[in-house]
Design a protein around this motif. Sequence first.
Motif, PDB file in Angstrom:
ATOM      1  N   PHE A 122      21.491 -30.513 -72.481  1.00  0.00           N
ATOM      2  CA  PHE A 122      19.989 -30.826 -74.398  1.00  0.00           C
ATOM      3  C   PHE A 122      21.023 -31.170 -74.808  1.00  0.00           C
ATOM      4  CE2 PHE A 122      18.001 -28.225 -70.648  1.00  0.00           C
ATOM      5  CZ  PHE A 122      17.200 -29.804 -70.355  1.00  0.00           C
ATOM      6  N   ASP A 123      22.174 -31.144 -75.988  1.00  0.00           N
ATOM      7  CA  ASP A 123      22.608 -31.942 -77.433  1.00  0.00           C
ATOM      8  C   ASP A 123      22.247 -30.193 -77.694  1.00  0.00           C
ATOM      9  OD1 ASP A 123      23.195 -34.770 -76.385  1.00  0.00           O
ATOM     10  OD2 ASP A 123      21.101 -35.156 -76.997  1.00  0.00           O
ATOM     11  N   GLY A 124      23.086 -29.270 -77.643  1.00  0.00           N
ATOM     12  CA  GLY A 124      23.365 -28.536 -78.303  1.00  0.00           C
ATOM     13  C   GLY A 124      21.555 -27.482 -77.842  1.00  0.00           C
ATOM     14  N   TRP A 125      20.929 -28.161 -77.595  1.00  0.00           N
ATOM     15  CA  TRP A 125      19.383 -26.811 -77.415  1.00  0.00           C
ATOM     16  C   TRP A 125      19.439 -26.356 -76.154  1.00  0.00           C
ATOM     17  CZ3 TRP A 125      15.017 -26.089 -73.744  1.00  0.00           C
ATOM     18  CH2 TRP A 125      13.969 -25.273 -73.961  1.00  0.00           C
ATOM     19  N   ILE A 126      19.779 -24.832 -75.561  1.00  0.00           N
ATOM     20  CA  ILE A 126      19.890 -23.822 -74.972  1.00  0.00           C
ATOM     21  C   ILE A 126      18.798 -23.088 -74.133  1.00  0.00           C
ATOM     22  CG2 ILE A 126      21.013 -22.552 -73.342  1.00  0.00           C
ATOM     23  CD1 ILE A 126      24.262 -23.831 -74.427  1.00  0.00           C
ATOM     24  N   PRO A 127      17.559 -23.473 -73.436  1.00  0.00           N
ATOM     25  CA  PRO A 127      17.091 -22.247 -73.454  1.00  0.00           C
ATOM     26  C   PRO A 127      17.211 -20.970 -73.084  1.00  0.00           C
ATOM     27  CG  PRO A 127      17.075 -22.929 -71.055  1.00  0.00           C
ATOM     28  CD  PRO A 127      18.192 -23.587 -72.217  1.00  0.00           C
ATOM     29  N   ASP A 128      16.505 -19.470 -73.545  1.00  0.00           N
ATOM     30  CA  ASP A 128      16.233 -18.667 -73.960  1.00  0.00           C
ATOM     31  C   ASP A 128      15.883 -18.048 -72.253  1.00  0.00           C
ATOM     32  OD1 ASP A 128      17.362 -17.266 -75.970  1.00  0.00           O
ATOM     33  OD2 ASP A 128      15.285 -18.810 -76.970  1.00  0.00           O
ATOM     34  N   VAL A 129      14.621 -19.137 -71.473  1.00  0.00           N
ATOM     35  CA  VAL A 129      14.188 -18.657 -70.511  1.00  0.00           C
ATOM     36  C   VAL A 129      13.791 -19.596 -69.589  1.00  0.00           C
ATOM     37  CG1 VAL A 129      11.760 -17.588 -68.725  1.00  0.00           C
ATOM     38  CG2 VAL A 129      12.789 -16.381 -71.286  1.00  0.00           C
ATOM     39  N   VAL A 130      13.984 -19.934 -68.971  1.00  0.00           N
ATOM     40  CA  VAL A 130      13.913 -21.176 -67.825  1.00  0.00           C
ATOM     41  C   VAL A 130      13.071 -19.998 -66.276  1.00  0.00           C
ATOM     42  CG1 VAL A 130      14.247 -22.178 -65.690  1.00  0.00           C
ATOM     43  CG2 VAL A 130      15.485 -21.469 -67.965  1.00  0.00           C
ATOM     44  N   HIS A 131      11.568 -21.376 -66.944  1.00  0.00           N
ATOM     45  CA  HIS A 131      10.409 -21.303 -66.211  1.00  0.00           C
ATOM     46  C   HIS A 131      10.249 -21.515 -64.994  1.00  0.00           C
ATOM     47  CE1 HIS A 131       5.441 -19.123 -66.634  1.00  0.00           C
ATOM     48  NE2 HIS A 131       5.870 -19.510 -65.498  1.00  0.00           N
ATOM     49  N   CYS A 132      10.258 -21.259 -63.341  1.00  0.00           N
ATOM     50  CA  CYS A 132      10.163 -22.351 -62.481  1.00  0.00           C
ATOM     51  C   CYS A 132       8.644 -21.835 -61.639  1.00  0.00           C
ATOM     52  CB  CYS A 132      11.219 -21.627 -61.001  1.00  0.00           C
ATOM     53  SG  CYS A 132      13.134 -21.668 -62.221  1.00  0.00           S
ATOM     54  N   ASN A 133       8.777 -22.724 -60.827  1.00  0.00           N
ATOM     55  CA  ASN A 133       7.370 -22.854 -60.825  1.00  0.00           C
ATOM     56  C   ASN A 133       6.653 -23.219 -59.132  1.00  0.00           C
ATOM     57  OD1 ASN A 133       4.911 -22.380 -62.857  1.00  0.00           O
ATOM     58  ND2 ASN A 133       6.367 -23.055 -63.348  1.00  0.00           N
ATOM     59  N   ASP A 134       6.570 -22.388 -58.152  1.00  0.00           N
ATOM     60  CA  ASP A 134       6.540 -22.545 -56.918  1.00  0.00           C
ATOM     61  C   ASP A 134       7.829 -22.934 -56.195  1.00  0.00           C
ATOM     62  OD1 ASP A 134       4.098 -21.180 -55.968  1.00  0.00           O
ATOM     63  OD2 ASP A 134       3.247 -23.224 -56.578  1.00  0.00           O
ATOM     64  N   TRP A 135       7.921 -23.458 -54.790  1.00  0.00           N
ATOM     65  CA  TRP A 135       8.703 -23.139 -54.203  1.00  0.00           C
ATOM     66  C   TRP A 135       9.894 -24.552 -53.986  1.00  0.00           C
ATOM     67  CZ3 TRP A 135      10.303 -27.158 -50.882  1.00  0.00           C
ATOM     68  CH2 TRP A 135      10.373 -27.924 -50.866  1.00  0.00           C
ATOM     69  N   GLN A 136       8.965 -25.761 -55.507  1.00  0.00           N
ATOM     70  CA  GLN A 136       9.771 -26.869 -55.222  1.00  0.00           C
ATOM     71  C   GLN A 136      11.029 -26.487 -56.218  1.00  0.00           C
ATOM     72  OE1 GLN A 136       6.599 -26.823 -54.568  1.00  0.00           O
ATOM     73  NE2 GLN A 136       5.806 -28.152 -53.750  1.00  0.00           N
ATOM     74  N   THR A 137      10.784 -25.836 -57.290  1.00  0.00           N
ATOM     75  CA  THR A 137      12.103 -24.569 -57.795  1.00  0.00           C
ATOM     76  C   THR A 137      12.574 -23.726 -57.608  1.00  0.00           C
ATOM     77  OG1 THR A 137       9.949 -24.058 -59.823  1.00  0.00           O
ATOM     78  CG2 THR A 137      10.219 -26.331 -59.981  1.00  0.00           C
ATOM     79  N   ALA A 138      12.528 -22.783 -57.237  1.00  0.00           N
ATOM     80  CA  ALA A 138      12.681 -21.374 -56.477  1.00  0.00           C
ATOM     81  C   ALA A 138      13.855 -21.717 -56.264  1.00  0.00           C
ATOM     82  CB  ALA A 138      12.578 -21.226 -55.194  1.00  0.00           C
ATOM     83  N   LEU A 139      14.701 -23.057 -56.250  1.00  0.00           N
ATOM     84  CA  LEU A 139      16.269 -22.611 -55.813  1.00  0.00           C
ATOM     85  C   LEU A 139      17.115 -23.096 -57.521  1.00  0.00           C
ATOM     86  CD1 LEU A 139      17.034 -24.860 -53.088  1.00  0.00           C
ATOM     87  CD2 LEU A 139      18.130 -23.176 -52.619  1.00  0.00           C
ATOM     88  N   ILE A 140      16.435 -22.646 -58.458  1.00  0.00           N
ATOM     89  CA  ILE A 140      16.787 -22.753 -59.584  1.00  0.00           C
ATOM     90  C   ILE A 140      17.687 -21.072 -60.103  1.00  0.00           C
ATOM     91  CG2 ILE A 140      16.292 -23.252 -62.240  1.00  0.00           C
ATOM     92  CD1 ILE A 140      14.242 -25.132 -61.330  1.00  0.00           C
ATOM     93  N   PRO A 141      16.828 -20.824 -59.975  1.00  0.00           N
ATOM     94  CA  PRO A 141      17.758 -18.900 -60.183  1.00  0.00           C
ATOM     95  C   PRO A 141      18.450 -18.829 -59.151  1.00  0.00           C
ATOM     96  CG  PRO A 141      14.501 -18.550 -59.821  1.00  0.00           C
ATOM     97  CD  PRO A 141      15.660 -20.566 -59.745  1.00  0.00           C
ATOM     98  N   VAL A 142      18.352 -19.188 -58.055  1.00  0.00           N
ATOM     99  CA  VAL A 142      19.513 -19.421 -57.048  1.00  0.00           C
ATOM    100  C   VAL A 142      20.494 -20.360 -57.176  1.00  0.00           C
ATOM    101  CG1 VAL A 142      20.134 -19.583 -54.500  1.00  0.00           C
ATOM    102  CG2 VAL A 142      18.040 -18.830 -55.080  1.00  0.00           C
ATOM    103  N   TYR A 143      20.685 -21.154 -57.528  1.00  0.00           N
ATOM    104  CA  TYR A 143      22.070 -21.619 -58.168  1.00  0.00           C
ATOM    105  C   TYR A 143      22.192 -21.865 -59.687  1.00  0.00           C
ATOM    106  CZ  TYR A 143      21.041 -26.333 -55.183  1.00  0.00           C
ATOM    107  OH  TYR A 143      20.774 -26.590 -53.760  1.00  0.00           O
TER     108      TYR A 143
END
Length: 478
Positions: A122-143
């Motif tokens: 994201f052009d130098g913008w790195i989040p401090d927190v990724v906030h995931c929601n329900d099963w459709q985004t559940a693999l983000i923490p896993v990856y």
Amino acid sequence: MKILFATSEAAPFAKVGGLGDVAGALPAAMAGSSYGVRVILPLYGSIADQWRAQMKFVKYIYVPLAWRNLYCGLFELKKDGVTYYFVDNEFYFKRAEIYGHYDDGERYAFFSRAVAALLTEFDGWIPDVVHCNDWQTALIPVYMRRLYDGVPAIDAIRTVFTIHNIGYQGRFPRDILENVLGLPHTVFDGGTLEYMGGLNLMKGAIELSDRVTTVSPAYAEELQYAYYAHGMEGILAANQDKLCGILNGIDTVMFDPSADENLVKTYSAEKPAGKAACKAELQKLLGLAQRPDVPLIVSVSRLESHKGMDLISAALDEMMDMDVQFAILGRGDWHFEHIFSAAQHNYEGRLSASILFNASLAGSLYAGGDMFLMPSQSEPCGLSQMIAMRYGTVPIVRETGGLKDTVEPYNPDNGEGLGFTFANYDKADLLYAIQRAVELYHNDSKRWKALMKRGMTKDFSWTESAKAYKKLYKEICT
């Protein structure tokens, strides 16, 4: 702090249910001051041209998913102080419907892997927190934790996973792990995704996220019990130390009877007279008898058992014996659609069944009704009861989840409270709650008006919820 809110839907771009409302309102409530909030969701084919015209192409990358190397475009749009990112892959997302496809597991695996791959893009913008929601985004923490482990920039990012409805967990057969999701067998054999011999994506997010939230404090407590947890009570008990409930809010600008242009006449807590005109207009629109004196009970809901439709249908004849009018709007189980459609003929001029979903008509029911019926078996949070109160329509609800947290029961001793509640999922208890509401409506107009006013002036905005999430983010980042 920098927050990336990952979601499968967000109003006004793409919305199917309450998640869309949350993802559309919460980031905007958190944005500003020391918080930079961005939202990422798929670029669905159903997103309207008015939004596409405002999007700016940012870049593209290729995302590895098992044996495939897939195109991933990134578009950007800014609205209400929030930057929205849209992940583009027409094969997966250019479809008429958001959900309900044979390859939903693969579609959202791609989206999750794309989010993980984009975290440093994201052009130098790195989040401090990724906030995931329900099963459709559940693999983000896993990856993040299994495929990007050891990448310093990603290792430093904390994760939050919110359960909006535990009934949908992302369960799939074991054999899609390597060839579809692109994950090693150790993720299954080690127990992270393994559940009853198959894959459970939500379980993986619960296990690997830094915090797990639900959308109301009462629902967080209920998820410790098998009746509510859909088989996940053991997993949640093992992760109880990172589980909490934060109540959802509603968009109080969108839902404002004093400024709602769709109403035949606007009104407010201080000047409530316009509500009578809204009731008369609704009765006319639905073919109900033009009676200002009769209590009009309304319901806007999916017609499914867990929404209490079996309870309403069982109690329907006895409820109508109380000399009330009833209007229901929604679609769902064919069985309930048939029951309410048939009842409309049996109680002509007194009962209306609109077997569809229409946002404008829903607004008319919220504004024109006297009472709002919501006897859910379970309700993680619920927005309808809060919207109803905002429009001066007194709720009748079962004490579960967010309904319990938002509807303080009416106390006949001092006249305090916000609505009528019952605890047991039982027809007699539902009828007693309706009876108490009808009796107060007829016998004590002063207290009834005070009850309406308390609901209209209760703060159901996102302000307090946003404060709670900010506190949570701060805790996991320090």
